[in-house]
Write an enzyme that holds these catalytic residues in place. Structure first.
Site, mmCIF file in Angstrom:
data_model
loop_
_atom_site.group_PDB
_atom_site.id
_atom_site.type_symbol
_atom_site.label_atom_id
_atom_site.label_comp_id
_atom_site.label_asym_id
_atom_site.label_seq_id
_atom_site.Cartn_x
_atom_site.Cartn_y
_atom_site.Cartn_z
ATOM 1 C CG ASP A 19 -1.772 1.199 1.400
ATOM 2 O OD1 ASP A 19 -2.235 1.715 0.365
ATOM 3 O OD2 ASP A 19 -1.998 1.652 2.525
ATOM 4 C CB SER A 20 0.285 4.755 -0.921
ATOM 5 O OG SER A 20 -0.994 4.896 -0.353
ATOM 6 C CE1 TYR A 51 3.197 5.752 -3.252
ATOM 7 C CE2 TYR A 51 1.974 4.038 -4.398
ATOM 8 C CZ TYR A 51 3.112 4.453 -3.732
ATOM 9 O OH TYR A 51 4.145 3.584 -3.571
ATOM 10 C CB CYS A 82 -3.032 0.806 -2.323
ATOM 11 S SG CYS A 82 -2.913 2.546 -2.785
ATOM 12 C CB SER A 84 -3.835 5.304 -5.495
ATOM 13 O OG SER A 84 -4.714 6.026 -4.671
ATOM 14 C CD GLU A 161 -3.187 7.641 8.211
ATOM 15 O OE1 GLU A 161 -2.231 8.329 8.577
ATOM 16 O OE2 GLU A 161 -3.137 6.801 7.301
ATOM 17 C CB CYS A 193 -10.815 4.552 1.033
ATOM 18 S SG CYS A 193 -9.375 5.125 1.974
ATOM 19 C CG HIS A 195 -7.458 4.990 5.807
ATOM 20 N ND1 HIS A 195 -6.695 4.884 4.677
ATOM 21 C CD2 HIS A 195 -6.618 5.410 6.791
ATOM 22 C CE1 HIS A 195 -5.436 5.231 4.954
ATOM 23 N NE2 HIS A 195 -5.365 5.543 6.226
#
Lengths: 281, 281
Positions: A19-20, A51, A82, A84, A161, A193, A195
């Site tokens: 992942d980024s 990203y 990820c 992206s 986060e 996403c 997250h």
């Protein structure tokens, strides 16, 4: 050395997940739940995060570089955790190495098509993911009659986060982001996403009880399960696997943030080492 | 002392979660994901596990005893993370104390009714849960036209507690258990036992891609989220919460098995103490 799954202890090679940043850890967690015997080698490219704003060509280059590192380390499968990266590089990744590649978009799209009753599916994700139209294309390939309503929710990642899933500010933002999807009558919503699974209580509350939420992290883990079983690549060793987490960024901040993802119960990364992959920046 | 959610740091009281053993820890995990700031006080009645074969009256007595202990300890909500307890005692629990009570059956039933497209819902659980007909009643109250096909999967719990989610033996059993549900054409399947989310990769593989799986653990966590937000009972303190896990059985075996549920990444129970509730056996 070619290792196959036919031995008594199966295929001991790790799954390569990347992942980024830290978002892909929700995918790791879902995989660990379903396959507690599988070792995982994770790379988060925190040093070059995010990203989203980067040119596609550059993201593709980063992705191929990390995949190469994972394959050199002997992974038996690549899991692109990820959105992206997947948008930019999935076909190159699939062509570049001799290991199976699993992404997050196709499993999420498939689950949404399966779940919708009225043919109106919502998608939330980062700006980059929404703008790419990748979910729209995946869904339209599976079910041309299904409409997709998309909405970028840029602030969500930052709240997660910070460990915030229920502040008043977040609730206000969720109402603002999700209002048009609710009014648009979607009956299924893709959390596009990695997250967002942490926000499913909030999102269900705002969207209402009739909307089915699809977590691309969980759906991806189920695809990994199916791919390992059908290719006979499962590890069969009763000993606990050793996971390894690598970041291209700061180890301490990776360790701290990863607590929100690998479970706040987690104190320290245990047997897993946080290391650094050498990459150009 | 009456503590309300109106202060700056909100309502600091813990959520009381209880089960006949460790299965309810999947509910804890889902709650911790969605509400990382909420402290949890868990009681697993491992000393009297399993509840399944016991008379309903006895299960009701055990449940009221544990709920009383939790309420005495000052919990702000009771979460019944066990199908057998809910079947036996939910109405008595709701009547007995002045705190909100959330169970697992109604959230799971509601999610299944929301997800089905063809009106055929499957249910898997322990013998006791399936025999009770509780899900059938809950679904029929919500949507009288929906058919429910049920199947007990007694061996699943044991495999999960051993950490086995992918052995050949388990795959054979899953095919045997789930075959009739697949042939019966269900398009939605309730995982009606708090152990089963760990088997969702296996179950999705055996049921096929078109079937929507409903995890009662996750749905319950979303209900807890909604109940706390709407009653203004959220804790607002940025400091990490302290969880506490109590068992009426052996501490060491509780600690060992709980790793499979609170994430195999977990090494030790961290800030959470495993204690003992004094109960009659």
């Amino acid at each position: 050395v070619v290792v196959t799954g036919s031995g008594v202890s199966g295929d001991p090679r790790p799954l390569g997940v990347f992942d980024s940043g830290v978002g892909g850890l929700t995918v790791v967690r879902a995989i660990v739940d379903l396959l507690p015997g599988e070792p995982i080698l994770y790379v988060g490219d925190n040093g070059r995060f995010p990203y989203g704003p980067r040119p596609v060509e550059q993201i593709r280059g980063f992705a191929l570089e990390i995949a190469e590192h994972l394959v050199t380390r002997g992974v038996k499968m690549l899991v692109v955790a990820c959105n992206s990266i997947e948008v930019a590089a999935i076909s190159d990744l699939a062509a570049a190495h001799g290991v199976p590649v699993v992404g997050v978009i196709e499993p999420g799209a498939r689950a949404a098509v399966r779940a919708t009753r009225n043919g109106r599916v919502g998608l939330i994700g980062t700006e980059a993911t929404v703008r790419s139209g990748a979910y729209d294309r995946a869904i339209s390939a599976l079910a041309p009659d299904v409409d997709v309503l998309s909405r970028a929710c840029p602030a969500f990642v930052e709240h997660v986060e910070r460990g915030d899933t229920s502040s008043d500010e977040l609730l206000r933002r969720a109402r603002e982001y999700l209002g048009p999807l609710r009014e648009g009558g979607v009956d299924t919503l893709i959390l596009g996403c990695t997250h967002y699974p942490m926000l499913s209580g909030l999102i269900q509350l705002v969207m209402g009880e009739d909307v089915v939420l699809v977590s691309s992290a969980e759906e991806t883990a189920k695809d990994v399960y199916a791919a390992l079983v059908s290719a006979n690549l499962l590890r069969r060793d009763p000993a606990e696997p050793r996971h390894e987490f690598l970041t291209t960024g700061d180890r301490e901040s990776f360790r701290r943030i990863s607590h929100h993802f690998l479970g706040p119960e987690l104190r320290g990364v245990g047997t897993a080492a946080v290391g650094v992959v050498e990459v150009a920046t």
